[in-house]
Design a protein around this motif. Structure first.
Motif, PDB file in Angstrom:
ATOM      1  N   TRP A  81      -3.801  51.100  79.379  1.00 15.32           N
ATOM      2  CA  TRP A  81      -4.462  50.329  80.427  1.00 15.32           C
ATOM      3  C   TRP A  81      -4.290  48.832  80.241  1.00 15.32           C
ATOM      4  O   TRP A  81      -4.476  48.072  81.188  1.00 15.32           O
ATOM      5  N   THR A  82      -3.956  48.403  79.048  1.00 15.53           N
ATOM      6  CA  THR A  82      -3.911  46.967  78.764  1.00 15.53           C
ATOM      7  C   THR A  82      -2.559  46.487  78.274  1.00 15.53           C
ATOM      8  O   THR A  82      -2.331  45.283  78.200  1.00 15.53           O
ATOM      9  N   MET A  83      -1.653  47.389  77.924  1.00 16.64           N
ATOM     10  CA  MET A  83      -0.329  47.005  77.440  1.00 16.64           C
ATOM     11  C   MET A  83       0.735  47.514  78.406  1.00 16.64           C
ATOM     12  O   MET A  83       0.547  48.543  79.050  1.00 16.64           O
ATOM     13  N   SER A  84       1.818  46.814  78.475  1.00 20.05           N
ATOM     14  CA  SER A  84       2.886  47.189  79.396  1.00 20.05           C
ATOM     15  C   SER A  84       3.819  48.222  78.759  1.00 20.05           C
ATOM     16  O   SER A  84       5.044  48.045  78.721  1.00 20.05           O
ATOM     17  N   GLU A  85       3.255  49.277  78.249  1.00 17.66           N
ATOM     18  CA  GLU A  85       4.017  50.357  77.655  1.00 17.66           C
ATOM     19  C   GLU A  85       3.163  51.617  77.646  1.00 17.66           C
ATOM     20  O   GLU A  85       1.943  51.560  77.832  1.00 17.66           O
ATOM     21  N   PRO A 263       1.143  45.113  62.257  1.00 18.38           N
ATOM     22  CA  PRO A 263       1.033  45.827  63.541  1.00 18.38           C
ATOM     23  C   PRO A 263       1.082  47.336  63.364  1.00 18.38           C
ATOM     24  O   PRO A 263       2.049  48.002  63.776  1.00 18.38           O
ATOM     25  N   GLY A 264       0.041  47.902  62.791  1.00 18.45           N
ATOM     26  CA  GLY A 264      -0.011  49.332  62.564  1.00 18.45           C
ATOM     27  C   GLY A 264      -1.043  50.023  63.436  1.00 18.45           C
ATOM     28  O   GLY A 264      -1.556  49.458  64.406  1.00 18.45           O
ATOM     29  N   MET A 265      -1.359  51.250  63.056  1.00 15.71           N
ATOM     30  CA  MET A 265      -2.312  52.047  63.828  1.00 15.71           C
ATOM     31  C   MET A 265      -3.708  51.447  63.791  1.00 15.71           C
ATOM     32  O   MET A 265      -4.449  51.506  64.773  1.00 15.71           O
ATOM     33  N   GLY A 266      -4.084  50.880  62.663  1.00 15.88           N
ATOM     34  CA  GLY A 266      -5.413  50.297  62.549  1.00 15.88           C
ATOM     35  C   GLY A 266      -5.605  49.132  63.491  1.00 15.88           C
ATOM     36  O   GLY A 266      -6.617  49.048  64.196  1.00 15.88           O
ATOM     37  N   SER A 267      -4.641  48.219  63.520  1.00 16.16           N
ATOM     38  CA  SER A 267      -4.727  47.079  64.432  1.00 16.16           C
ATOM     39  C   SER A 267      -4.726  47.531  65.881  1.00 16.16           C
ATOM     40  O   SER A 267      -5.465  46.993  66.719  1.00 16.16           O
ATOM     41  N   LEU A 268      -3.916  48.538  66.180  1.00 21.26           N
ATOM     42  CA  LEU A 268      -3.874  49.068  67.544  1.00 21.26           C
ATOM     43  C   LEU A 268      -5.218  49.667  67.938  1.00 21.26           C
ATOM     44  O   LEU A 268      -5.706  49.457  69.056  1.00 21.26           O
ATOM     45  N   THR A 269      -5.842  50.381  67.024  1.00 23.89           N
ATOM     46  CA  THR A 269      -7.127  51.010  67.308  1.00 23.89           C
ATOM     47  C   THR A 269      -8.218  49.970  67.544  1.00 23.89           C
ATOM     48  O   THR A 269      -9.014  50.092  68.480  1.00 23.89           O
ATOM     49  N   VAL A 270      -8.256  48.956  66.697  1.00 23.50           N
ATOM     50  CA  VAL A 270      -9.277  47.920  66.844  1.00 23.50           C
ATOM     51  C   VAL A 270      -9.114  47.190  68.176  1.00 23.50           C
ATOM     52  O   VAL A 270     -10.091  46.953  68.900  1.00 23.50           O
ATOM     53  N   SER A 271      -7.881  46.818  68.508  1.00 23.43           N
ATOM     54  CA  SER A 271      -7.642  46.110  69.767  1.00 23.43           C
ATOM     55  C   SER A 271      -8.011  46.968  70.967  1.00 23.43           C
ATOM     56  O   SER A 271      -8.632  46.490  71.926  1.00 23.43           O
ATOM     57  N   ALA A 272      -7.648  48.240  70.916  1.00 25.65           N
ATOM     58  CA  ALA A 272      -7.969  49.139  72.028  1.00 25.65           C
ATOM     59  C   ALA A 272      -9.469  49.361  72.147  1.00 25.65           C
ATOM     60  O   ALA A 272     -10.011  49.451  73.263  1.00 25.65           O
ATOM     61  N   ALA A 273     -10.165  49.445  71.019  1.00 20.94           N
ATOM     62  CA  ALA A 273     -11.610  49.669  71.063  1.00 20.94           C
ATOM     63  C   ALA A 273     -12.347  48.456  71.613  1.00 20.94           C
ATOM     64  O   ALA A 273     -13.349  48.603  72.332  1.00 20.94           O
ATOM     65  N   LEU A 274     -11.873  47.266  71.277  1.00 23.11           N
ATOM     66  CA  LEU A 274     -12.554  46.061  71.738  1.00 23.11           C
ATOM     67  C   LEU A 274     -12.489  45.902  73.248  1.00 23.11           C
ATOM     68  O   LEU A 274     -13.441  45.423  73.877  1.00 23.11           O
ATOM     69  N   ILE A 275     -11.370  46.302  73.836  1.00 28.26           N
ATOM     70  CA  ILE A 275     -11.210  46.108  75.273  1.00 28.26           C
ATOM     71  C   ILE A 275     -11.473  47.379  76.066  1.00 28.26           C
ATOM     72  O   ILE A 275     -11.605  47.344  77.286  1.00 28.26           O
ATOM     73  N   GLY A 276     -11.567  48.518  75.391  1.00 20.83           N
ATOM     74  CA  GLY A 276     -11.878  49.765  76.083  1.00 20.83           C
ATOM     75  C   GLY A 276     -10.664  50.481  76.633  1.00 20.83           C
ATOM     76  O   GLY A 276     -10.745  51.102  77.700  1.00 20.83           O
ATOM     77  N   ASP A 277      -9.528  50.417  75.927  1.00 23.09           N
ATOM     78  CA  ASP A 277      -8.316  51.110  76.357  1.00 23.09           C
ATOM     79  C   ASP A 277      -8.410  52.565  75.909  1.00 23.09           C
ATOM     80  O   ASP A 277      -7.922  52.947  74.841  1.00 23.09           O
TER      81      ASP A 277
END
Length: 313
Positions: A81-85, A263-277
């Protein structure tokens, strides 16, 4: 063997269904207005309504979940929902980063924990107490604090290693290794305490068995008793501890990845959780569960190889 594999796969599928359902309900209950989070506070009510409609968030929750499941079983985790991929491409680019870091950390942890645990179990006395003190001290250090300390020492003051960032192995093997030294060290030192203590206890229990006394009475050398017999019987407990450590590091790598900007799974999870992806969060959950199930199956096979009793059962 085939029956065992089918049983483990079935239990893994059941776990995947349960955790996915609970995660989906909790994520939607905790994110609030996802469209507002994505668009920002300055978005108008019409823009929020339009985005909710485009994402399908205006439908009943169970309908959304059913739609996600129908696509997920076909391997389609949907677009972010927030990334172009797509979610699949985002996971494919970040999962190897986390797995490489965690796998190297567990391998180093296994080696160091085995050395410390065996030394403590065999030597005893002051060596045992010294190793336990060092292990407890390592356990007491938070890995993020240790990571910051390592950056301050080896990057800022000495300039020997990069402070942040990640370089892929294909781009430069030496730069890849240098980018992982500090984060891997942070993970290893924070997890080595419990692993070494468990290995110590397993080796002590193995050395107290009747067959060890029989071997010693028959004149078998202490080295042979330890490495050919006692360690093989202590291996299942050690492998179980290391599998738990692998899963714990896989789930707890988010803090280290944020500290070192990896740029791993942890960073991806935190970013997605903060914005609600939500699609990204669900993709992370599915991926981690599959990895956990595969690791547990691998550990069971290694235990069966090391212990004939396990193999027969």
């Amino acid at each position: 063997m085939i029956r065992y594999l089918l049983k483990r796969v079935a239990s893994g599928i059941a776990l995947l269904c349960l955790v996915s359902t609970v995660t989906f309900m909790m994520v939607f209950g905790a994110t609030g207005n996802v469209a507002r989070n994505i668009l920002g506070e300055n978005a108008t009510a019409d823009q929020v309504t339009a985005l909710n409609s485009r994402l399908g968030l205006d439908r009943p929750l169970m309908v959304q979940f059913g739609d996600w499941v129908s696509h997920a079983v076909r391997g389609d985790l949907g677009p972010s929902w927030t990334m172009s991929e797509s979610v699949a491409s985002a996971l494919a680019s970040r999962l190897p980063v986390t797995l490489s870091m965690v796998t190297i950390a567990v391998a180093m942890m296994a080696l160091l924990s085995a050395m410390l645990g065996i030394a403590a179990a065999v030597r005893g006395g002051w060596a045992d107490r010294a190793i336990q003190v060092v292990s407890v001290a390592g356990f007491a250090m938070p890995n993020f604090w240790l990571g910051l300390l390592l950056v301050l020492t080896f990057s800022v003051k000495l300039g020997l290693l990069p402070a942040t960032g990640y370089v892929s192995f294909s781009a430069s093997p030496s730069a890849w290794a240098a980018s992982l030294v500090l984060p891997v060290t942070s993970l290893v030192l924070s997890g080595i305490a419990s692993a070494s203590q468990q290995i110590r206890g397993a080796v002590i229990d193995a050395l107290k068995q009747d067959y060890v006394r029989t071997l010693r009475a028959r004149g078998v050398s202490p080295r042979s008793v330890l490495y050919r017999h006692a360690l093989r019987n202590a291996m299942p407990a050690a492998l179980t501890v290391l599998s738990v450590q692998f899963i714990a590091l896989l789930g707890g790598a988010a803090v280290i990845e944020r500290v070192f900007a990896i740029p791993g799974m942890g960073s991806l999870t935190v970013s997605a959780a903060l914005i609600g992806d939500v699609p990204v969060l669900m993709g992370v959950v599915v991926t981690l569960i599959i990895v956990v199930v595969l690791v547990n199956i691998l550990i069971d096979f290694l235990n069966a190889w090391a212990n004939p009793k396990v193999r027969m059962s």
